[in-house]
Design a protein around this motif. Sequence first.
Motif, mmCIF file in Angstrom:
data_model
loop_
_atom_site.group_PDB
_atom_site.id
_atom_site.type_symbol
_atom_site.label_atom_id
_atom_site.label_comp_id
_atom_site.label_asym_id
_atom_site.label_seq_id
_atom_site.Cartn_x
_atom_site.Cartn_y
_atom_site.Cartn_z
ATOM 1 N N LEU A 26 0.825 -1.207 0.000
ATOM 2 C CA LEU A 26 0.000 0.000 0.000
ATOM 3 C C LEU A 26 0.860 1.259 0.000
ATOM 4 C CD1 LEU A 26 -2.791 -1.060 2.539
ATOM 5 C CD2 LEU A 26 -2.919 -0.978 0.039
ATOM 6 N N LEU A 27 1.965 1.221 0.742
ATOM 7 C CA LEU A 27 2.879 2.368 0.765
ATOM 8 C C LEU A 27 3.460 2.615 -0.627
ATOM 9 C CD1 LEU A 27 4.502 4.514 2.346
ATOM 10 C CD2 LEU A 27 6.228 2.753 2.779
ATOM 11 N N GLY A 28 3.873 1.533 -1.304
ATOM 12 C CA GLY A 28 4.408 1.677 -2.649
ATOM 13 C C GLY A 28 3.378 2.234 -3.613
ATOM 14 N N ALA A 29 2.123 1.738 -3.511
ATOM 15 C CA ALA A 29 1.064 2.244 -4.391
ATOM 16 C C ALA A 29 0.833 3.736 -4.168
ATOM 17 C CB ALA A 29 -0.223 1.465 -4.148
ATOM 18 N N MET A 30 0.860 4.162 -2.914
ATOM 19 C CA MET A 30 0.626 5.577 -2.608
ATOM 20 C C MET A 30 1.766 6.449 -3.127
ATOM 21 S SD MET A 30 0.027 7.363 1.104
ATOM 22 C CE MET A 30 1.703 6.959 1.615
ATOM 23 N N VAL A 31 3.017 6.003 -2.928
ATOM 24 C CA VAL A 31 4.161 6.803 -3.365
ATOM 25 C C VAL A 31 4.207 6.886 -4.888
ATOM 26 C CG1 VAL A 31 6.675 6.913 -3.408
ATOM 27 C CG2 VAL A 31 5.499 6.313 -1.298
ATOM 28 N N PHE A 32 3.969 5.750 -5.580
ATOM 29 C CA PHE A 32 3.959 5.781 -7.037
ATOM 30 C C PHE A 32 2.856 6.688 -7.575
ATOM 31 C CE2 PHE A 32 6.257 1.575 -6.901
ATOM 32 C CZ PHE A 32 7.406 2.049 -7.517
ATOM 33 N N GLN A 33 1.714 6.684 -6.893
ATOM 34 C CA GLN A 33 0.631 7.571 -7.312
ATOM 35 C C GLN A 33 1.044 9.035 -7.183
ATOM 36 O OE1 GLN A 33 -2.919 7.256 -4.971
ATOM 37 N NE2 GLN A 33 -4.118 8.531 -6.349
ATOM 38 N N LEU A 34 1.690 9.376 -6.082
ATOM 39 C CA LEU A 34 2.128 10.752 -5.880
ATOM 40 C C LEU A 34 3.193 11.173 -6.888
ATOM 41 C CD1 LEU A 34 2.330 10.863 -1.971
ATOM 42 C CD2 LEU A 34 0.580 11.890 -3.427
ATOM 43 N N LEU A 35 4.071 10.225 -7.262
ATOM 44 C CA LEU A 35 5.183 10.559 -8.143
ATOM 45 C C LEU A 35 4.799 10.544 -9.618
ATOM 46 C CD1 LEU A 35 8.092 8.568 -6.434
ATOM 47 C CD2 LEU A 35 7.629 11.014 -6.276
ATOM 48 N N LYS A 37 1.349 10.053 -11.156
ATOM 49 C CA LYS A 37 0.027 10.373 -11.692
ATOM 50 C C LYS A 37 -0.002 11.734 -12.368
ATOM 51 C CE LYS A 37 -4.872 10.319 -10.569
ATOM 52 N NZ LYS A 37 -5.901 10.103 -9.523
ATOM 53 N N GLN A 38 0.628 12.712 -11.755
ATOM 54 C CA GLN A 38 0.646 14.050 -12.336
ATOM 55 C C GLN A 38 1.409 14.073 -13.659
ATOM 56 O OE1 GLN A 38 2.142 17.034 -9.689
ATOM 57 N NE2 GLN A 38 1.694 18.740 -11.081
ATOM 58 N N ALA A 39 2.529 13.354 -13.718
ATOM 59 C CA ALA A 39 3.298 13.276 -14.961
ATOM 60 C C ALA A 39 2.490 12.577 -16.044
ATOM 61 C CB ALA A 39 4.610 12.542 -14.719
ATOM 62 N N GLU A 40 1.744 11.523 -15.676
ATOM 63 C CA GLU A 40 0.910 10.823 -16.650
ATOM 64 C C GLU A 40 -0.152 11.764 -17.220
ATOM 65 O OE1 GLU A 40 -1.701 6.724 -16.708
ATOM 66 O OE2 GLU A 40 -1.991 8.156 -15.071
ATOM 67 N N THR A 41 -0.790 12.543 -16.360
ATOM 68 C CA THR A 41 -1.794 13.505 -16.821
ATOM 69 C C THR A 41 -1.185 14.543 -17.758
ATOM 70 O OG1 THR A 41 -2.993 13.206 -14.730
ATOM 71 C CG2 THR A 41 -3.543 15.151 -16.054
ATOM 72 N N TRP A 44 -0.500 12.925 -21.124
ATOM 73 C CA TRP A 44 -1.759 12.678 -21.830
ATOM 74 C C TRP A 44 -2.296 13.969 -22.461
ATOM 75 C CZ3 TRP A 44 -4.794 9.160 -23.896
ATOM 76 C CH2 TRP A 44 -6.132 9.477 -24.148
ATOM 77 N N ASP A 45 -2.291 15.043 -21.726
ATOM 78 C CA ASP A 45 -2.735 16.333 -22.267
ATOM 79 C C ASP A 45 -1.840 16.781 -23.411
ATOM 80 O OD1 ASP A 45 -4.745 16.342 -20.378
ATOM 81 O OD2 ASP A 45 -3.631 17.596 -18.950
ATOM 82 N N GLN A 46 -0.534 16.578 -23.250
ATOM 83 C CA GLN A 46 0.399 16.965 -24.300
ATOM 84 C C GLN A 46 0.166 16.151 -25.566
ATOM 85 O OE1 GLN A 46 4.565 16.132 -23.474
ATOM 86 N NE2 GLN A 46 5.206 18.019 -24.485
ATOM 87 N N PHE A 47 -0.118 14.863 -25.409
ATOM 88 C CA PHE A 47 -0.397 14.004 -26.561
ATOM 89 C C PHE A 47 -1.669 14.435 -27.285
ATOM 90 C CE2 PHE A 47 -2.543 10.097 -28.104
ATOM 91 C CZ PHE A 47 -1.705 9.820 -29.169
#
Length: 293
Positions: A26-35, A37-41, A44-47
């Motif tokens: 769960l800790l790994g999932a939370m940290v990966f989301q913080l690191l 998710k914003q870059a993925e968004t 995606w917008d840039q694409f």
Amino acid sequence: MPLLTIHNRQISWTLLLVLGYLFYLLLGAMVFQLLEKQAETHFWDQFQRKKLKFLQNYTCLDRQALEQFVQVLMEAWEKGINPEGKSVNPSNWDFSNSFFAGTVVTTIGCGNLAPSTVAGQIFCVVYALFGVPLNLAFLNQLGKGLNAHLITLERWVQKPGRAEVVQTLTVAIFLTTGTLLFLVFPPLVFSYVEGWSYGEGFYFTFITLSTIGFGDYVVGTDPNKHYISVYRSLTVIWIVFGLAWLALVFNVGADLMEKFLQLKWHKPDLSLAEGPTTKLEDEPEQPRIHIPS
């Protein structure tokens, strides 16, 4: 009663390990989301903006035609074909290119290369069915050989009263040599050949040797570069020996972690250590009753 106490402690230790494992996930999932998710968004917008700009520049195309072309590119990538540039590299399925066979038996499975024919997929299943156990047996034997050399080195330099120092020195030599050969120097080679940064090369090195194998970085796939024919085959040899070394490191780390956690969790119990016949000093001795058979 002592057996019940030991059993309860074993249950407590298992429960602690399960809870710690779930917490770590769960800790790994939370940290990966913080690191990430914003870059993925952002990507995606840039694409989407680039697709819209492409349609505005080329008015002869509509969105549906563009999406169909993107689908063609995705299918080509899934079949192991790099759609970028004009490929001058040999086929991925040349006999000299044993990289795919190595990724199958080592269970790394990195990259977008996979069999596309039914016969190839069936053979891949059969090949892995026998190849994975064979690879495990080979790595196990290789690990035993490395361990035997460590024991020989320890016995050669061992002197009375210096056992702990020699053991520490042996482990340090093993870790330092393996780190240099499998984690430090290879990224330099990949940076030179592939054009990656050292950080990207180190990331690929560890992800590959730990058999995680995301496939985001794969050697020998840039169509704009000229690779020697044995480049990928040499990479497979490096992977096999690196797997054996890193597996030993992981095993040592797991043993140390388990012993550390058990030491912290299990406090010594003198009554258990002395056995069930131990009596308190102020407890009167009970009469022994003989029961005839």
